[in-house]
Design an enzyme around this catalytic site. Structure first.
Site, mmCIF file in Angstrom:
data_model
loop_
_atom_site.group_PDB
_atom_site.id
_atom_site.type_symbol
_atom_site.label_atom_id
_atom_site.label_comp_id
_atom_site.label_asym_id
_atom_site.label_seq_id
_atom_site.Cartn_x
_atom_site.Cartn_y
_atom_site.Cartn_z
ATOM 1 C CG ASP A 234 30.105 32.766 30.556
ATOM 2 O OD1 ASP A 234 28.961 33.113 30.208
ATOM 3 O OD2 ASP A 234 30.764 33.367 31.426
ATOM 4 C CE1 TYR B 232 34.640 37.309 33.583
ATOM 5 C CE2 TYR B 232 34.357 35.658 31.870
ATOM 6 C CZ TYR B 232 33.883 36.316 32.985
ATOM 7 O OH TYR B 232 32.650 35.981 33.503
ATOM 8 C CE LYS C 261 29.433 36.723 31.667
ATOM 9 N NZ LYS C 261 30.585 35.991 31.128
ATOM 10 C CG HIS D 145 30.266 41.410 33.661
ATOM 11 N ND1 HIS D 145 31.504 41.166 33.106
ATOM 12 C CD2 HIS D 145 30.153 40.522 34.670
ATOM 13 C CE1 HIS D 145 32.100 40.174 33.758
ATOM 14 N NE2 HIS D 145 31.289 39.772 34.716
#
Length: 321
Positions: free
Chosen positions: A39, A44, A73, A106
């Site tokens: 994921d 990130y 995302k 997201h």
């Protein structure tokens, strides 16, 4: 459940907050330990390293691309229809992939576009050099963003699309206009935030659910968004189940998550925890234990823009009531 969804492992490897310098190795070790569900997300800031870990695992024969389920995302700054494809293509480039298995919105939050050459990932603050840096909003309806997401499926850039951090109202609205229905709803859920009405609605719409932060406060201690006393692992009902079954408290909480019918994405970079988090399919909680853990619900949400955006980004923007 669609054919492609059926191969998604119930326990995934969450990549949030894994530092770049250890991320490639962490992904490789996760795949080596048996993880096949990863994921990821633009926000990130480690998708280049994730891609390196995936490439190494495939080249060494640990798995094939088809064995993996890889999620990424769409960040807030790419909600305009003309930016959605650019965003997934950047993620695919960083991940060294030709397609994703799942691409998610997201947050139901639209912000002004930030060009890749200016800053990537763009994060929350629109102009960090401004005299009063803050999170700014863009007038892009979620309907337009979803149209952009649907075009990605039509072009083969992702197998499935879905949403994160949607509430029941947004989910009802989405299902009224979606030509391609969302395959997945990813939301925060743990024993302190069971979200039972949202889960029931998703099931009614035949939408699968992935729970992030399945261990609750543990993901937020280092961000000062939770206190050590809030650890669900210290609850007596969790400890009692762990003692009865000869499992760790974390395994009990993770088992509770999948036994509810959800996928979960715990995050760890410690090898012993990688194995521990996968080892939750050789036992079952009793109905009484499930009920007792459900009873810990206090609607405690750790990841709430209504709290952190105002303090960190000088903009009050709640998305949950």
């Amino acid at each position: 459940m669609s054919l492609s969804q059926s191969k998604m492992s119930k326990v995934g490897f969450g990549l949030w907050k894994i530092p770049q310098d250890i991320c490639a190795d962490a992904v490789y070790e996760a795949i080596k330990a048996g993880y096949r569900h990863l994921d990821s997300a633009c926000d990130y800031g480690n998708e280049v390293q994730v891609g390196q870990g995936i490439k190494r695992a495939i080249e060494e024969g640990l798995c094939s691309r088809e064995d993996l389920w890889i999620t990424s995302k769409l960040w807030n700054t790419y909600h305009a229809k003309e930016h959605v494809q650019q965003a997934i293509e950047r993620s695919l480039t960083d991940l060294q992939l030709e397609y994703l298995d799942l691409y998610l919105i997201h947050f139901p939050i639209a912000q002004p576009f930030v060009a890749f050459d200016d800053r990537y990932p763009p994060e929350w603050i629109t102009d960090p050099s401004a005299a009063n840096p803050k999170m700014e909003l863009a007038p892009v309806p979620l309907f337009e963003t979803w149209q952009g997401m649907e075009s990605l499926v039509e072009k083969g850039l992702t197998k499935e699309i879905g949403v994160c951090n949607y509430n029941t109202g947004l989910l009802n609205d989405l299902m009224a206009y979606a030509k391609i229905k969302p395959a997945m709803l990813q939301v925060e859920s743990h024993p302190y935030l069971t979200q039972e009405r949202l889960m029931k609605l998703a099931k009614q719409y035949d939408i699968q659910v992935t729970a992030f932060s399945p261990l609750g406060a543990l993901s937020y201690l280092e961000l000062d968004m939770a206190g050590a006393a809030e650890s669900v692992l210290e609850q007596s009902v969790v400890k009692a189940a762990a003692e009865r079954l000869g499992k760790t408290a974390a395994q009990i909480v993770l088992r509770w998550g999948v036994q509810r019918g959800n996928a979960i994405i715990p995050k760890t970079s410690r090898p012993e925890r990688l194995a521990e988090n996968l080892a939750i399919f050789d036992f079952e909680l009793s109905q009484q234990e499930m009920d007792d853990i459900n009873g810990l619900n206090s609607n405690r949400r750790f990841n709430d823009p209504g709290h952190f955006c105002e303090g960190a980004f000088n903009t009050f923007y709640p998305i949950y009531d």
